[in-house]
Write a protein that holds these residues in place. Structure first.
Motif, PDB file in Angstrom:
ATOM      1  N   TYR A  16       0.838  -1.212   0.000  1.00  0.00           N
ATOM      2  CA  TYR A  16       0.000   0.000   0.000  1.00  0.00           C
ATOM      3  C   TYR A  16       0.872   1.262   0.000  1.00  0.00           C
ATOM      4  O   TYR A  16       0.669   2.183  -0.787  1.00  0.00           O
ATOM      5  N   MET A 223      -2.282   2.952  -8.423  1.00  0.00           N
ATOM      6  CA  MET A 223      -3.441   3.579  -7.780  1.00  0.00           C
ATOM      7  C   MET A 223      -4.520   2.550  -7.489  1.00  0.00           C
ATOM      8  O   MET A 223      -5.067   2.488  -6.386  1.00  0.00           O
ATOM      9  N   ARG A 224      -4.827   1.733  -8.507  1.00  0.00           N
ATOM     10  CA  ARG A 224      -5.876   0.711  -8.335  1.00  0.00           C
ATOM     11  C   ARG A 224      -5.465  -0.323  -7.300  1.00  0.00           C
ATOM     12  O   ARG A 224      -6.295  -0.807  -6.526  1.00  0.00           O
ATOM     13  N   ARG A 226      -3.690   0.000  -4.646  1.00  0.00           N
ATOM     14  CA  ARG A 226      -3.916   0.481  -3.283  1.00  0.00           C
ATOM     15  C   ARG A 226      -5.374   0.272  -2.882  1.00  0.00           C
ATOM     16  O   ARG A 226      -5.665  -0.162  -1.778  1.00  0.00           O
ATOM     17  N   GLY A 227      -6.287   0.592  -3.798  1.00  0.00           N
ATOM     18  CA  GLY A 227      -7.713   0.385  -3.531  1.00  0.00           C
ATOM     19  C   GLY A 227      -8.023  -1.087  -3.317  1.00  0.00           C
ATOM     20  O   GLY A 227      -8.714  -1.458  -2.360  1.00  0.00           O
ATOM     21  N   GLU A 228      -7.481  -1.943  -4.207  1.00  0.00           N
ATOM     22  CA  GLU A 228      -7.763  -3.381  -4.113  1.00  0.00           C
ATOM     23  C   GLU A 228      -7.185  -3.979  -2.821  1.00  0.00           C
ATOM     24  O   GLU A 228      -7.788  -4.867  -2.228  1.00  0.00           O
ATOM     25  N   LEU A 230      -6.770  -2.378   0.045  1.00  0.00           N
ATOM     26  CA  LEU A 230      -7.648  -1.929   1.141  1.00  0.00           C
ATOM     27  C   LEU A 230      -8.916  -2.772   1.223  1.00  0.00           C
ATOM     28  O   LEU A 230      -9.375  -3.117   2.312  1.00  0.00           O
ATOM     29  N   LEU A 231      -9.474  -3.113   0.042  1.00  0.00           N
ATOM     30  CA  LEU A 231     -10.709  -3.901   0.020  1.00  0.00           C
ATOM     31  C   LEU A 231     -10.511  -5.291   0.626  1.00  0.00           C
ATOM     32  O   LEU A 231     -11.460  -5.906   1.092  1.00  0.00           O
ATOM     33  N   GLU A 233      -8.338  -5.972   3.118  1.00  0.00           N
ATOM     34  CA  GLU A 233      -7.855  -5.887   4.504  1.00  0.00           C
ATOM     35  C   GLU A 233      -8.963  -5.323   5.372  1.00  0.00           C
ATOM     36  O   GLU A 233      -8.948  -4.158   5.725  1.00  0.00           O
TER      37      GLU A 233
ATOM     38  N   TRP B  37     -11.212   6.399 -13.054  1.00  0.00           N
ATOM     39  CA  TRP B  37     -11.671   5.159 -12.399  1.00  0.00           C
ATOM     40  C   TRP B  37     -10.739   4.744 -11.265  1.00  0.00           C
ATOM     41  O   TRP B  37     -11.193   4.278 -10.225  1.00  0.00           O
ATOM     42  N   ALA B  38      -9.435   4.901 -11.490  1.00  0.00           N
ATOM     43  CA  ALA B  38      -8.461   4.489 -10.469  1.00  0.00           C
ATOM     44  C   ALA B  38      -8.624   5.355  -9.222  1.00  0.00           C
ATOM     45  O   ALA B  38      -8.635   4.855  -8.095  1.00  0.00           O
ATOM     46  N   LYS B  39      -8.783   6.678  -9.422  1.00  0.00           N
ATOM     47  CA  LYS B  39      -8.946   7.570  -8.274  1.00  0.00           C
ATOM     48  C   LYS B  39     -10.239   7.266  -7.532  1.00  0.00           C
ATOM     49  O   LYS B  39     -10.284   7.285  -6.301  1.00  0.00           O
ATOM     50  N   LEU B  41     -11.822   4.344  -7.425  1.00  0.00           N
ATOM     51  CA  LEU B  41     -11.677   3.068  -6.702  1.00  0.00           C
ATOM     52  C   LEU B  41     -10.966   3.287  -5.371  1.00  0.00           C
ATOM     53  O   LEU B  41     -11.410   2.806  -4.323  1.00  0.00           O
ATOM     54  N   LEU B  42      -9.867   4.037  -5.405  1.00  0.00           N
ATOM     55  CA  LEU B  42      -9.092   4.277  -4.188  1.00  0.00           C
ATOM     56  C   LEU B  42      -9.914   5.077  -3.179  1.00  0.00           C
ATOM     57  O   LEU B  42      -9.936   4.757  -1.991  1.00  0.00           O
ATOM     58  N   ARG B  43     -10.640   6.101  -3.679  1.00  0.00           N
ATOM     59  CA  ARG B  43     -11.447   6.932  -2.780  1.00  0.00           C
ATOM     60  C   ARG B  43     -12.523   6.086  -2.101  1.00  0.00           C
ATOM     61  O   ARG B  43     -12.713   6.147  -0.887  1.00  0.00           O
ATOM     62  N   ALA B  45     -12.572   2.794  -1.678  1.00  0.00           N
ATOM     63  CA  ALA B  45     -11.996   1.793  -0.776  1.00  0.00           C
ATOM     64  C   ALA B  45     -11.641   2.433   0.563  1.00  0.00           C
ATOM     65  O   ALA B  45     -11.826   1.838   1.628  1.00  0.00           O
ATOM     66  N   ARG B  46     -11.123   3.667   0.508  1.00  0.00           N
ATOM     67  CA  ARG B  46     -10.768   4.373   1.749  1.00  0.00           C
ATOM     68  C   ARG B  46     -12.008   4.730   2.553  1.00  0.00           C
ATOM     69  O   ARG B  46     -12.026   4.578   3.780  1.00  0.00           O
ATOM     70  N   ALA B  49     -13.281   1.596   4.211  1.00  0.00           N
ATOM     71  CA  ALA B  49     -12.428   1.226   5.349  1.00  0.00           C
ATOM     72  C   ALA B  49     -12.715   2.136   6.544  1.00  0.00           C
ATOM     73  O   ALA B  49     -12.779   1.687   7.685  1.00  0.00           O
ATOM     74  N   ARG B  52     -15.959   1.076   8.146  1.00  0.00           N
ATOM     75  CA  ARG B  52     -15.794  -0.174   8.907  1.00  0.00           C
ATOM     76  C   ARG B  52     -15.143   0.091  10.249  1.00  0.00           C
ATOM     77  O   ARG B  52     -15.563  -0.418  11.278  1.00  0.00           O
TER      78      ARG B  52
END
Lengths: 245, 70
Positions: A16, A223-224, A226-228, A230-231, A233, B37-39, B41-43, B45-46, B49, B52
């Protein structure tokens, strides 16, 4: 043990953080190379003796096609590693790669079609190269559709990885289709029997574009990824620290 | 240096403009969408989290919940 570096490398918090640090180092060189490749390919390179300025589509078509094959290979190998060693991070790489590969496969098909119309007189033909590339696009879509069908990320990872590995057979078919069968599509032109078939003024911008597109993929993948990660964990304590900033 | 004599000549792409420019437009649209899309996805996912963790902390503060007996 000599293996500790490997476990550290593959640990989600390390991935990450590293992916986050790497992103700008991939993105900015990619942007510079692509701008340089655009100037070289669209403006400085001479017209082709047969195709005039129409051949300039090559500077976006060929690097997109390269990504379509390279990204699928990465996706399948990462999926395979995830299956064999039960490595979450490998599955995350595979899942992160799919939409990038799919979109560049679509770009390959559309730019190829736009190149085909003036040169072959048709937007589409059921030619071995075109058909196998279209199948590659469907493999990506199938992979993503299959993932979306599972609520549980771990199950989606395992089952979609099997599909990715099986579909890998299409990659050499796309690549060698122009050699194995009589194809409308021209043969390999960057390297033919180890000798480039283009003068440097045409070839250099193309090589710059190949590198630029590859680094672009790397930046988007980071970038992707990092998102994957997190999903995957859901409860780890490092996530608390990571998302605080 | 250039192979074009005028700006119009550049735009015209030797008559191939209707094919060359859409090909570039499609490719750069795909690149732009990939960044978006990448930004996203990360946003997302954060955000997920963060939610949660908020739920975990709430239940933790409320004390141990009854485990369902199996």
């Amino acid at each position: 043990m000599a293996w500790t570096w490997f476990h550290r490398l593959a640990s989600p918090p390390h991935i990450y953080r590293t992916a986050g640090r790497l992103t700008p180092w991939l993105a900015w060189p990619a942007a510079l190379l692509i701008v340089a490749g655009l100037i070289g390919g669209l403006y400085l390179a001479p017209p082709d003796y047969q195709q005039g300025d129409g051949y300039r589509i090559m500077y976006v078509h060929a690097p997109s096609a390269w990504l379509s094959l390279m990204v699928y290979t990465i996706m399948a190998v990462a999926g395979g590693i995830g299956l064999i060693w039960r490595m979450k991070v490998a599955h995350a790489v595979a899942a992160a790669s799919a939409p990038i590969g799919a979109s560049f496969t679509l770009a390959t098909l559309v730019t190829g079609s736009l190149w085909g119309k003036p040169m072959w007189g048709t937007y589409w033909a059921w030619d071995p190269r075109l058909t196998s590339e279209l199948i590659l696009f469907f493999m990506y879509l199938g992979y993503m559709g299959l993932r979306a069908a599972f609520e549980d990320v771990q199950r989606a990872d395992r089952i979609s990885a099997v599909l990715a590995v099986v579909g890998l057979v299409d990659v050499p078919i796309v690549h060698y289709s122009v050699v194995w069968w009589n194809s409308l599509h021209q043969g390999p032109s960057v390297m033919y029997l180890g000798k480039p078939t283009m003068p440097p003024s045409m070839l250099v911008p193309l090589l710059i574009m190949f590198l630029g597109f590859t680094l672009f993929f790397g930046a988007v993948l980071m970038m992707r990824l990092r998102g994957e990660v997190l999903l995957r964990e859901r409860t780890a304590t490092w996530v608390r620290e990571a998302i605080r900033t | 240096m250039s192979s074009f004599h005028s700006f119009y000549g550049f735009l015209d792409m030797g008559g191939y403009a209707p094919f060359v420019w859409p090909a570039y437009a499609v490719t750069f649209t795909v690149m732009g969408l990939n960044i978006y899309w990448a930004k996203r996805l990360l946003r997302r996912a954060r955000q997920a989290a963060r939610r949660r963790i908020a739920v975990q902390e709430e239940t933790h503060l409320a004390g141990p919940t009854e485990e369902p007996s199996v």
